[in-house]
Design a protein around this motif. Structure first.
Motif, PDB file in Angstrom:
ATOM      1  N   LYS A 190       0.933  -1.326  -0.113  1.00 31.84           N
ATOM      2  CA  LYS A 190       0.088  -0.061   0.025  1.00 31.84           C
ATOM      3  C   LYS A 190       0.920   1.254   0.099  1.00 31.84           C
ATOM      4  O   LYS A 190       1.906   1.139   0.578  1.00 31.84           O
ATOM      5  N   ASN A 191       0.461   2.105  -0.763  1.00 27.99           N
ATOM      6  CA  ASN A 191       1.228   3.535  -1.024  1.00 27.99           C
ATOM      7  C   ASN A 191       2.480   3.578  -1.780  1.00 27.99           C
ATOM      8  O   ASN A 191       3.108   4.503  -1.909  1.00 27.99           O
ATOM      9  N   THR A 192       2.632   2.291  -2.418  1.00 34.09           N
ATOM     10  CA  THR A 192       3.862   2.304  -3.478  1.00 34.09           C
ATOM     11  C   THR A 192       3.237   2.513  -4.743  1.00 34.09           C
ATOM     12  O   THR A 192       2.023   2.922  -5.078  1.00 34.09           O
ATOM     13  N   SER A 193       4.314   3.008  -5.511  1.00 32.72           N
ATOM     14  CA  SER A 193       3.853   3.667  -6.922  1.00 32.72           C
ATOM     15  C   SER A 193       2.954   2.820  -7.731  1.00 32.72           C
ATOM     16  O   SER A 193       3.095   1.363  -7.870  1.00 32.72           O
ATOM     17  N   ALA A 194       2.016   3.389  -8.382  1.00 35.42           N
ATOM     18  CA  ALA A 194       1.233   2.598  -9.252  1.00 35.42           C
ATOM     19  C   ALA A 194       1.018   3.399 -10.560  1.00 35.42           C
ATOM     20  O   ALA A 194       1.537   4.690 -10.671  1.00 35.42           O
ATOM     21  N   ALA A 195       0.300   2.679 -11.538  1.00 35.60           N
ATOM     22  CA  ALA A 195       0.098   3.506 -12.946  1.00 35.60           C
ATOM     23  C   ALA A 195      -1.300   4.530 -12.548  1.00 35.60           C
ATOM     24  O   ALA A 195      -2.089   4.054 -11.909  1.00 35.60           O
TER      25      ALA A 195
END
Length: 440
Positions: free
Chosen positions: A42-47
Protein backbone atom coordinates in the motif's frame (compact mmCIF):
# COMPACT_ATOMS: atom_id res chain seq x y z
CA UNK A 1 16.58 -25.71 46.96
CA UNK A 2 15.25 -28.90 45.39
CA UNK A 3 17.72 -31.23 43.71
CA UNK A 4 16.76 -32.82 40.41
CA UNK A 5 17.10 -36.58 40.51
CA UNK A 6 19.20 -38.37 37.87
CA UNK A 7 16.01 -39.87 36.37
CA UNK A 8 14.33 -36.45 36.43
CA UNK A 9 17.31 -34.87 34.71
CA UNK A 10 17.20 -37.51 32.00
CA UNK A 11 13.48 -36.91 31.47
CA UNK A 12 14.03 -33.16 31.38
CA UNK A 13 16.82 -33.58 28.85
CA UNK A 14 14.67 -35.82 26.67
CA UNK A 15 11.77 -33.33 26.86
CA UNK A 16 13.98 -30.36 25.97
CA UNK A 17 15.51 -32.35 23.12
CA UNK A 18 12.06 -33.27 21.84
CA UNK A 19 10.91 -29.63 21.91
CA UNK A 20 13.95 -28.37 20.05
CA UNK A 21 13.78 -31.21 17.53
CA UNK A 22 10.10 -30.56 16.88
CA UNK A 23 10.65 -26.83 16.53
CA UNK A 24 13.54 -27.51 14.17
CA UNK A 25 11.29 -29.71 12.04
CA UNK A 26 8.57 -27.05 12.04
CA UNK A 27 10.91 -24.34 10.83
CA UNK A 28 12.61 -26.70 8.40
CA UNK A 29 9.28 -26.94 6.56
CA UNK A 30 9.48 -23.29 5.62
CA UNK A 31 11.55 -22.24 2.59
CA UNK A 32 14.02 -19.41 3.09
CA UNK A 33 12.29 -16.06 3.01
CA UNK A 34 14.57 -15.12 0.13
CA UNK A 35 12.24 -17.26 -1.96
CA UNK A 36 9.23 -15.18 -0.95
CA UNK A 37 9.41 -11.56 -1.97
CA UNK A 38 7.22 -8.53 -1.45
CA UNK A 39 5.94 -7.30 -4.80
CA UNK A 40 3.40 -4.65 -3.80
CA UNK A 41 2.71 -2.50 -0.75
CA UNK A 42 0.00 0.00 0.00
CA UNK A 43 1.18 3.53 -0.94
CA UNK A 44 3.79 2.27 -3.41
CA UNK A 45 3.93 3.60 -6.99
CA UNK A 46 1.11 2.71 -9.35
CA UNK A 47 0.04 3.57 -12.88
CA UNK A 48 -0.38 6.18 -14.17
CA UNK A 49 2.73 8.15 -13.20
CA UNK A 50 2.40 10.08 -9.97
CA UNK A 51 -0.13 7.67 -8.48
CA UNK A 52 0.19 5.32 -5.50
CA UNK A 53 -1.80 2.20 -4.66
CA UNK A 54 -4.51 2.65 -2.04
CA UNK A 55 -6.38 -0.66 -2.32
CA UNK A 56 -5.78 -3.83 -4.25
CA UNK A 57 -7.23 -7.30 -4.45
CA UNK A 58 -5.54 -10.66 -4.81
CA UNK A 59 -4.03 -10.87 -8.31
CA UNK A 60 -3.66 -13.60 -10.86
CA UNK A 61 -0.09 -14.62 -11.61
CA UNK A 62 1.38 -15.86 -14.89
CA UNK A 63 4.66 -17.38 -16.02
CA UNK A 64 5.62 -14.63 -18.45
CA UNK A 65 8.51 -12.21 -18.13
CA UNK A 66 7.73 -8.66 -17.07
CA UNK A 67 4.17 -7.68 -16.18
CA UNK A 68 3.00 -11.12 -15.10
CA UNK A 69 0.56 -10.02 -12.37
CA UNK A 70 -3.00 -8.85 -13.11
CA UNK A 71 -5.22 -7.35 -10.43
CA UNK A 72 -8.09 -5.02 -9.64
CA UNK A 73 -6.90 -2.05 -7.61
CA UNK A 74 -7.38 1.61 -6.74
CA UNK A 75 -4.61 4.16 -7.15
CA UNK A 76 -4.61 7.79 -6.10
CA UNK A 77 -2.66 10.78 -7.36
CA UNK A 78 -3.05 13.96 -9.33
CA UNK A 79 -6.62 14.15 -10.59
CA UNK A 80 -8.00 11.87 -7.88
CA UNK A 81 -8.56 8.14 -7.58
CA UNK A 82 -8.51 5.53 -10.34
CA UNK A 83 -10.14 2.12 -10.01
CA UNK A 84 -9.38 -0.46 -12.63
CA UNK A 85 -7.47 -3.46 -13.93
CA UNK A 86 -3.70 -3.15 -13.53
CA UNK A 87 -0.78 -5.20 -14.85
CA UNK A 88 2.24 -5.32 -12.56
CA UNK A 89 5.79 -6.63 -12.85
CA UNK A 90 6.71 -9.19 -10.20
CA UNK A 91 10.04 -7.36 -9.93
CA UNK A 92 9.47 -4.89 -7.07
CA UNK A 93 9.82 -1.24 -8.00
CA UNK A 94 9.05 -1.66 -11.70
CA UNK A 95 6.09 0.50 -12.80
CA UNK A 96 3.01 -1.31 -14.10
CA UNK A 97 0.31 -0.55 -16.66
CA UNK A 98 -3.31 0.54 -16.31
CA UNK A 99 -5.34 -1.79 -18.54
CA UNK A 100 -8.92 -0.61 -17.94
CA UNK A 101 -10.33 2.24 -15.84
CA UNK A 102 -13.69 2.73 -14.18
CA UNK A 103 -15.67 5.55 -15.81
CA UNK A 104 -13.82 5.43 -19.13
CA UNK A 105 -15.08 4.14 -22.45
CA UNK A 106 -15.13 0.36 -22.66
CA UNK A 107 -16.83 -0.30 -26.01
CA UNK A 108 -19.82 0.71 -28.12
CA UNK A 109 -20.44 3.91 -26.15
CA UNK A 110 -20.52 2.04 -22.83
CA UNK A 111 -18.31 2.91 -19.84
CA UNK A 112 -16.65 0.64 -17.29
CA UNK A 113 -18.45 0.53 -13.93
CA UNK A 114 -16.68 -2.24 -12.01
CA UNK A 115 -14.39 -5.25 -12.40
CA UNK A 116 -13.78 -8.69 -10.92
CA UNK A 117 -10.53 -10.67 -10.62
CA UNK A 118 -8.75 -10.97 -13.98
CA UNK A 119 -6.83 -13.88 -15.49
CA UNK A 120 -3.35 -13.84 -17.05
CA UNK A 121 -1.32 -16.31 -19.11
CA UNK A 122 2.36 -16.79 -19.97
CA UNK A 123 2.09 -14.27 -22.83
CA UNK A 124 1.02 -11.66 -20.23
CA UNK A 125 -2.34 -11.36 -21.97
CA UNK A 126 -5.16 -10.54 -19.55
CA UNK A 127 -8.81 -11.61 -19.60
CA UNK A 128 -11.46 -10.04 -17.41
CA UNK A 129 -15.17 -9.56 -16.76
CA UNK A 130 -16.56 -6.05 -16.36
CA UNK A 131 -19.81 -4.43 -15.33
CA UNK A 132 -20.69 -1.59 -17.69
CA UNK A 133 -23.19 1.23 -17.43
CA UNK A 134 -26.81 0.76 -18.59
CA UNK A 135 -26.78 -2.62 -16.80
CA UNK A 136 -24.49 -4.20 -19.37
CA UNK A 137 -21.92 -6.91 -18.73
CA UNK A 138 -19.02 -7.97 -20.90
CA UNK A 139 -15.90 -10.10 -21.27
CA UNK A 140 -12.66 -8.53 -22.47
CA UNK A 141 -9.09 -9.60 -23.13
CA UNK A 142 -5.79 -8.15 -24.30
CA UNK A 143 -4.00 -9.63 -27.32
CA UNK A 144 -0.31 -8.81 -27.41
CA UNK A 145 -0.76 -5.24 -26.19
CA UNK A 146 -2.41 -3.44 -23.23
CA UNK A 147 -5.40 -2.44 -25.39
CA UNK A 148 -8.51 -4.44 -24.35
CA UNK A 149 -10.57 -6.24 -26.98
CA UNK A 150 -14.30 -6.89 -26.48
CA UNK A 151 -14.98 -10.62 -26.75
CA UNK A 152 -18.59 -11.01 -25.59
CA UNK A 153 -21.29 -8.52 -24.58
CA UNK A 154 -24.66 -9.20 -22.99
CA UNK A 155 -27.32 -9.18 -25.76
CA UNK A 156 -24.81 -10.58 -28.29
CA UNK A 157 -25.98 -13.71 -30.10
CA UNK A 158 -24.50 -17.01 -28.88
CA UNK A 159 -23.42 -20.27 -30.58
CA UNK A 160 -26.50 -21.89 -28.99
CA UNK A 161 -28.92 -19.28 -30.32
CA UNK A 162 -30.53 -16.61 -28.17
CA UNK A 163 -28.45 -13.93 -26.48
CA UNK A 164 -25.98 -13.69 -23.62
CA UNK A 165 -27.46 -12.53 -20.31
CA UNK A 166 -24.50 -12.76 -17.95
CA UNK A 167 -20.91 -13.99 -17.57
CA UNK A 168 -18.43 -14.96 -14.88
CA UNK A 169 -14.68 -14.51 -14.60
CA UNK A 170 -12.98 -15.72 -17.80
CA UNK A 171 -9.87 -17.92 -17.76
CA UNK A 172 -7.01 -17.51 -20.23
CA UNK A 173 -5.16 -20.74 -21.07
CA UNK A 174 -1.47 -20.83 -21.87
CA UNK A 175 -2.27 -21.37 -25.55
CA UNK A 176 -4.39 -18.20 -25.59
CA UNK A 177 -7.94 -19.59 -25.48
CA UNK A 178 -10.41 -17.61 -23.37
CA UNK A 179 -12.92 -19.78 -21.47
CA UNK A 180 -15.92 -18.47 -19.53
CA UNK A 181 -19.30 -19.39 -18.05
CA UNK A 182 -22.29 -17.70 -19.65
CA UNK A 183 -25.99 -17.42 -18.94
CA UNK A 184 -28.10 -17.53 -22.10
CA UNK A 185 -31.59 -16.23 -22.83
CA UNK A 186 -33.65 -17.81 -25.59
CA UNK A 187 -31.08 -20.36 -26.73
CA UNK A 188 -31.11 -24.15 -26.74
CA UNK A 189 -29.48 -24.09 -23.27
CA UNK A 190 -29.71 -21.69 -20.33
CA UNK A 191 -26.08 -22.01 -19.25
CA UNK A 192 -22.87 -22.94 -21.02
CA UNK A 193 -19.09 -22.98 -20.82
CA UNK A 194 -17.87 -21.15 -23.90
CA UNK A 195 -14.41 -21.01 -25.49
CA UNK A 196 -13.01 -18.27 -27.74
CA UNK A 197 -9.91 -19.47 -29.59
CA UNK A 198 -8.05 -19.60 -32.89
CA UNK A 199 -7.53 -17.00 -35.57
CA UNK A 200 -6.58 -13.62 -34.15
CA UNK A 201 -8.17 -14.55 -30.77
CA UNK A 202 -10.95 -11.98 -31.35
CA UNK A 203 -14.24 -13.89 -31.56
CA UNK A 204 -16.50 -10.87 -31.88
CA UNK A 205 -15.08 -8.83 -34.74
CA UNK A 206 -12.02 -10.84 -35.76
CA UNK A 207 -11.18 -14.32 -37.02
CA UNK A 208 -11.43 -16.17 -33.70
CA UNK A 209 -14.03 -18.89 -33.22
CA UNK A 210 -16.53 -19.12 -30.36
CA UNK A 211 -17.58 -22.67 -29.49
CA UNK A 212 -19.54 -24.31 -26.67
CA UNK A 213 -17.66 -26.81 -24.53
CA UNK A 214 -20.37 -27.64 -21.99
CA UNK A 215 -24.10 -26.89 -21.91
CA UNK A 216 -27.09 -27.71 -19.73
CA UNK A 217 -28.60 -30.98 -20.93
CA UNK A 218 -25.27 -32.54 -21.93
CA UNK A 219 -24.63 -36.15 -20.98
CA UNK A 220 -22.20 -36.72 -18.10
CA UNK A 221 -22.27 -40.51 -18.40
CA UNK A 222 -24.20 -43.19 -16.55
CA UNK A 223 -27.49 -42.01 -18.07
CA UNK A 224 -27.27 -38.71 -16.23
CA UNK A 225 -27.43 -35.21 -17.70
CA UNK A 226 -26.19 -31.84 -16.56
CA UNK A 227 -28.98 -29.69 -15.09
CA UNK A 228 -27.11 -26.76 -13.51
CA UNK A 229 -23.61 -25.32 -13.81
CA UNK A 230 -21.47 -23.79 -11.10
CA UNK A 231 -20.36 -20.38 -12.40
CA UNK A 232 -16.69 -20.81 -11.45
CA UNK A 233 -14.86 -22.75 -14.13
CA UNK A 234 -11.23 -23.88 -14.37
CA UNK A 235 -9.51 -24.23 -17.74
CA UNK A 236 -6.12 -25.31 -19.06
CA UNK A 237 -4.63 -26.30 -22.42
CA UNK A 238 -6.09 -29.78 -21.81
CA UNK A 239 -9.71 -28.79 -21.23
CA UNK A 240 -12.09 -27.66 -18.48
CA UNK A 241 -13.06 -28.75 -14.97
CA UNK A 242 -16.26 -27.66 -13.28
CA UNK A 243 -18.95 -28.48 -10.74
CA UNK A 244 -22.61 -28.96 -11.50
CA UNK A 245 -25.88 -30.68 -10.61
CA UNK A 246 -27.17 -33.72 -12.49
CA UNK A 247 -30.30 -35.82 -12.86
CA UNK A 248 -31.41 -38.76 -14.94
CA UNK A 249 -33.99 -36.35 -16.35
CA UNK A 250 -33.59 -32.62 -15.76
CA UNK A 251 -37.27 -32.10 -16.59
CA UNK A 252 -38.31 -34.25 -13.62
CA UNK A 253 -38.86 -31.72 -10.80
CA UNK A 254 -39.40 -34.54 -8.31
CA UNK A 255 -36.03 -36.17 -8.92
CA UNK A 256 -33.32 -35.07 -6.46
CA UNK A 257 -30.29 -33.53 -8.14
CA UNK A 258 -26.84 -34.88 -7.39
CA UNK A 259 -23.87 -32.52 -7.25
CA UNK A 260 -20.61 -33.56 -8.86
CA UNK A 261 -17.18 -32.67 -10.23
CA UNK A 262 -16.57 -33.06 -13.96
CA UNK A 263 -13.77 -32.87 -16.49
CA UNK A 264 -13.96 -32.34 -20.25
CA UNK A 265 -11.10 -32.33 -22.75
CA UNK A 266 -11.44 -29.72 -25.49
CA UNK A 267 -11.78 -32.62 -27.93
CA UNK A 268 -14.03 -35.12 -26.16
CA UNK A 269 -17.02 -35.66 -23.92
CA UNK A 270 -17.75 -34.85 -20.28
CA UNK A 271 -16.47 -37.32 -17.68
CA UNK A 272 -17.83 -37.55 -14.14
CA UNK A 273 -14.95 -37.54 -11.66
CA UNK A 274 -16.97 -37.61 -8.42
CA UNK A 275 -20.70 -37.62 -7.69
CA UNK A 276 -22.72 -37.42 -4.48
CA UNK A 277 -23.20 -40.96 -3.21
CA UNK A 278 -20.24 -42.41 -5.11
CA UNK A 279 -17.59 -44.31 -3.19
CA UNK A 280 -14.44 -42.39 -2.27
CA UNK A 281 -10.79 -43.35 -1.93
CA UNK A 282 -10.81 -46.44 0.37
CA UNK A 283 -7.94 -44.83 2.26
CA UNK A 284 -10.50 -42.55 3.93
CA UNK A 285 -12.39 -45.56 5.31
CA UNK A 286 -14.39 -48.53 4.06
CA UNK A 287 -17.82 -47.64 2.71
CA UNK A 288 -17.28 -43.89 2.66
CA UNK A 289 -19.22 -41.94 0.01
CA UNK A 290 -19.08 -38.37 -1.31
CA UNK A 291 -21.47 -36.20 0.66
CA UNK A 292 -20.76 -32.62 -0.41
CA UNK A 293 -18.42 -30.70 -2.69
CA UNK A 294 -16.84 -27.38 -1.74
CA UNK A 295 -14.89 -24.69 -3.60
CA UNK A 296 -14.29 -25.02 -7.33
CA UNK A 297 -12.25 -27.66 -9.12
CA UNK A 298 -8.83 -26.83 -10.60
CA UNK A 299 -7.29 -28.42 -13.73
CA UNK A 300 -3.75 -28.37 -15.13
CA UNK A 301 -2.35 -28.90 -18.62
CA UNK A 302 -2.19 -32.69 -18.34
CA UNK A 303 -5.83 -32.98 -17.27
CA UNK A 304 -5.15 -33.64 -13.57
CA UNK A 305 -7.92 -32.16 -11.43
CA UNK A 306 -7.97 -31.30 -7.74
CA UNK A 307 -11.08 -30.60 -5.67
CA UNK A 308 -12.33 -30.46 -2.08
CA UNK A 309 -15.12 -32.68 -0.83
CA UNK A 310 -16.75 -34.01 2.34
CA UNK A 311 -17.37 -37.73 2.73
CA UNK A 312 -19.59 -39.69 5.09
CA UNK A 313 -19.89 -43.25 6.31
CA UNK A 314 -18.99 -44.64 9.70
CA UNK A 315 -17.28 -41.29 10.25
CA UNK A 316 -17.36 -37.92 8.53
CA UNK A 317 -14.26 -36.69 6.74
CA UNK A 318 -13.19 -33.82 4.52
CA UNK A 319 -10.26 -33.97 2.12
CA UNK A 320 -8.52 -32.60 -0.92
CA UNK A 321 -8.66 -35.04 -3.81
CA UNK A 322 -6.56 -35.58 -6.93
CA UNK A 323 -7.92 -37.16 -10.11
CA UNK A 324 -5.23 -38.11 -12.66
CA UNK A 325 -6.59 -39.17 -16.10
CA UNK A 326 -4.15 -42.10 -16.01
CA UNK A 327 -6.13 -43.79 -13.23
CA UNK A 328 -9.18 -41.67 -12.36
CA UNK A 329 -12.17 -41.96 -12.58
CA UNK A 330 -11.61 -45.68 -13.31
CA UNK A 331 -10.42 -45.67 -9.71
CA UNK A 332 -11.69 -43.08 -7.19
CA UNK A 333 -9.82 -39.81 -6.88
CA UNK A 334 -6.94 -40.00 -4.41
CA UNK A 335 -7.40 -38.29 -1.04
CA UNK A 336 -4.15 -36.35 -0.77
CA UNK A 337 -4.74 -34.19 2.34
CA UNK A 338 -7.32 -34.93 5.05
CA UNK A 339 -8.84 -32.37 7.41
CA UNK A 340 -7.59 -32.95 10.95
CA UNK A 341 -4.35 -34.63 9.95
CA UNK A 342 -1.01 -33.58 11.41
CA UNK A 343 1.01 -31.55 8.94
CA UNK A 344 4.10 -33.55 9.85
CA UNK A 345 5.42 -30.88 12.18
CA UNK A 346 3.07 -31.03 15.15
CA UNK A 347 0.27 -28.86 13.75
CA UNK A 348 -3.28 -30.09 13.25
CA UNK A 349 -4.90 -28.95 9.99
CA UNK A 350 -8.28 -27.73 11.25
CA UNK A 351 -9.57 -26.54 7.85
CA UNK A 352 -8.83 -27.05 4.17
CA UNK A 353 -9.74 -24.60 1.39
CA UNK A 354 -8.99 -23.25 -2.07
CA UNK A 355 -6.99 -26.07 -3.72
CA UNK A 356 -5.35 -25.03 -6.99
CA UNK A 357 -2.97 -27.10 -9.10
CA UNK A 358 0.16 -26.47 -11.19
CA UNK A 359 1.35 -28.30 -14.29
CA UNK A 360 3.71 -30.30 -12.08
CA UNK A 361 0.68 -31.67 -10.22
CA UNK A 362 1.51 -29.71 -7.06
CA UNK A 363 -1.60 -28.62 -5.11
CA UNK A 364 -1.48 -25.33 -3.19
CA UNK A 365 -4.12 -24.68 -0.53
CA UNK A 366 -4.74 -22.87 2.73
CA UNK A 367 -5.49 -24.26 6.16
CA UNK A 368 -6.08 -23.01 9.68
CA UNK A 369 -3.68 -24.90 11.90
CA UNK A 370 -3.40 -25.49 15.63
CA UNK A 371 -0.36 -26.73 17.47
CA UNK A 372 3.12 -25.26 17.57
CA UNK A 373 1.68 -22.81 15.05
CA UNK A 374 -1.75 -21.20 15.16
CA UNK A 375 -3.73 -19.43 12.46
CA UNK A 376 -4.03 -19.38 8.69
CA UNK A 377 -1.28 -21.07 6.69
CA UNK A 378 -0.50 -21.86 3.07
CA UNK A 379 0.74 -25.33 2.14
CA UNK A 380 1.71 -27.21 -0.99
CA UNK A 381 1.23 -30.92 -1.41
CA UNK A 382 3.81 -31.99 -3.98
CA UNK A 383 2.84 -34.46 -6.69
CA UNK A 384 5.23 -36.99 -5.20
CA UNK A 385 3.35 -36.85 -1.88
CA UNK A 386 5.41 -34.55 0.34
CA UNK A 387 3.70 -31.74 2.25
CA UNK A 388 5.36 -28.35 2.74
CA UNK A 389 4.28 -25.41 4.85
CA UNK A 390 5.07 -22.22 2.94
CA UNK A 391 3.88 -19.39 5.16
CA UNK A 392 1.80 -18.84 8.31
CA UNK A 393 0.11 -15.95 10.06
CA UNK A 394 2.64 -14.36 12.38
CA UNK A 395 5.67 -15.06 10.18
CA UNK A 396 8.11 -12.19 9.73
CA UNK A 397 7.09 -10.32 6.56
CA UNK A 398 9.68 -10.82 3.81
CA UNK A 399 11.60 -7.60 3.08
CA UNK A 400 9.61 -5.84 5.84
CA UNK A 401 11.03 -6.98 9.19
CA UNK A 402 10.06 -6.62 11.98
CA UNK A 403 6.50 -6.46 10.63
CA UNK A 404 4.61 -9.74 10.68
CA UNK A 405 1.94 -11.26 8.46
CA UNK A 406 -1.49 -10.70 9.96
CA UNK A 407 -3.40 -13.16 7.77
CA UNK A 408 -2.55 -15.39 4.81
CA UNK A 409 -4.99 -17.26 2.60
CA UNK A 410 -6.30 -17.87 -0.94
CA UNK A 411 -3.03 -18.59 -2.76
CA UNK A 412 -3.16 -18.09 -6.52
CA UNK A 413 -0.68 -20.10 -8.61
CA UNK A 414 0.54 -20.14 -12.18
CA UNK A 415 0.86 -23.32 -14.26
CA UNK A 416 4.62 -23.09 -13.76
CA UNK A 417 4.35 -22.95 -9.97
CA UNK A 418 4.61 -19.27 -9.07
CA UNK A 419 2.41 -18.44 -6.09
CA UNK A 420 1.03 -15.05 -5.08
CA UNK A 421 -0.85 -14.25 -1.88
CA UNK A 422 -2.10 -11.17 -0.06
CA UNK A 423 -1.68 -10.32 3.60
CA UNK A 424 -2.00 -7.39 5.94
CA UNK A 425 1.23 -6.42 7.62
CA UNK A 426 1.20 -5.87 11.36
CA UNK A 427 3.85 -3.35 12.27
CA UNK A 428 4.83 0.28 12.30
CA UNK A 429 4.07 2.39 9.20
CA UNK A 430 5.22 2.44 6.47
CA UNK A 431 5.64 -1.32 6.93
CA UNK A 432 1.96 -1.93 7.66
CA UNK A 433 -1.26 -2.35 5.70
CA UNK A 434 -2.01 -4.53 2.67
CA UNK A 435 0.79 -6.24 0.79
CA UNK A 436 1.25 -8.79 -1.98
CA UNK A 437 3.89 -11.50 -1.87
CA UNK A 438 5.27 -13.83 -4.53
CA UNK A 439 6.89 -17.24 -4.16
CA UNK A 440 8.88 -18.37 -7.20
Amino acid sequence: MHRVSEMGAQRLGLWVGFVFATLAMAFASVPAHAQIQTVLLKNTSAAPGGHNYRKFRLPAVGDGVGENLALTATSKGLGGSIKGIFAEDSDPGVAGTLIAQKGTLAALGLNYRNFTRPSINSSNDIGYFAFLNQGQRAVFRTIGSPTPVLIALALDSTPLGGIYDDFDNPILTQSGALVFWAEINGGSSEEAIVRCSGGDSDCRSGSGTMDVQVAIGDSVGGGRELCDLNETVSASNWGVAFRGETKMNCANAGEPALDGVFRKPFAGGIVTLALEGDGVDPGLGVGMIYDRFRDSASIEDNGIVTFRAAATGITKEEALFLCDPGSCPASPAEAIVVKGQDDGFGNEMKTLAGPTITDAGDVFFNSKVKGFLKGSSIYVRRFGGSLERLVTKGDIAPDNAPSTLKRVRNPQVSPGGKMVFRSKLKGIPPNSGNALFLLE
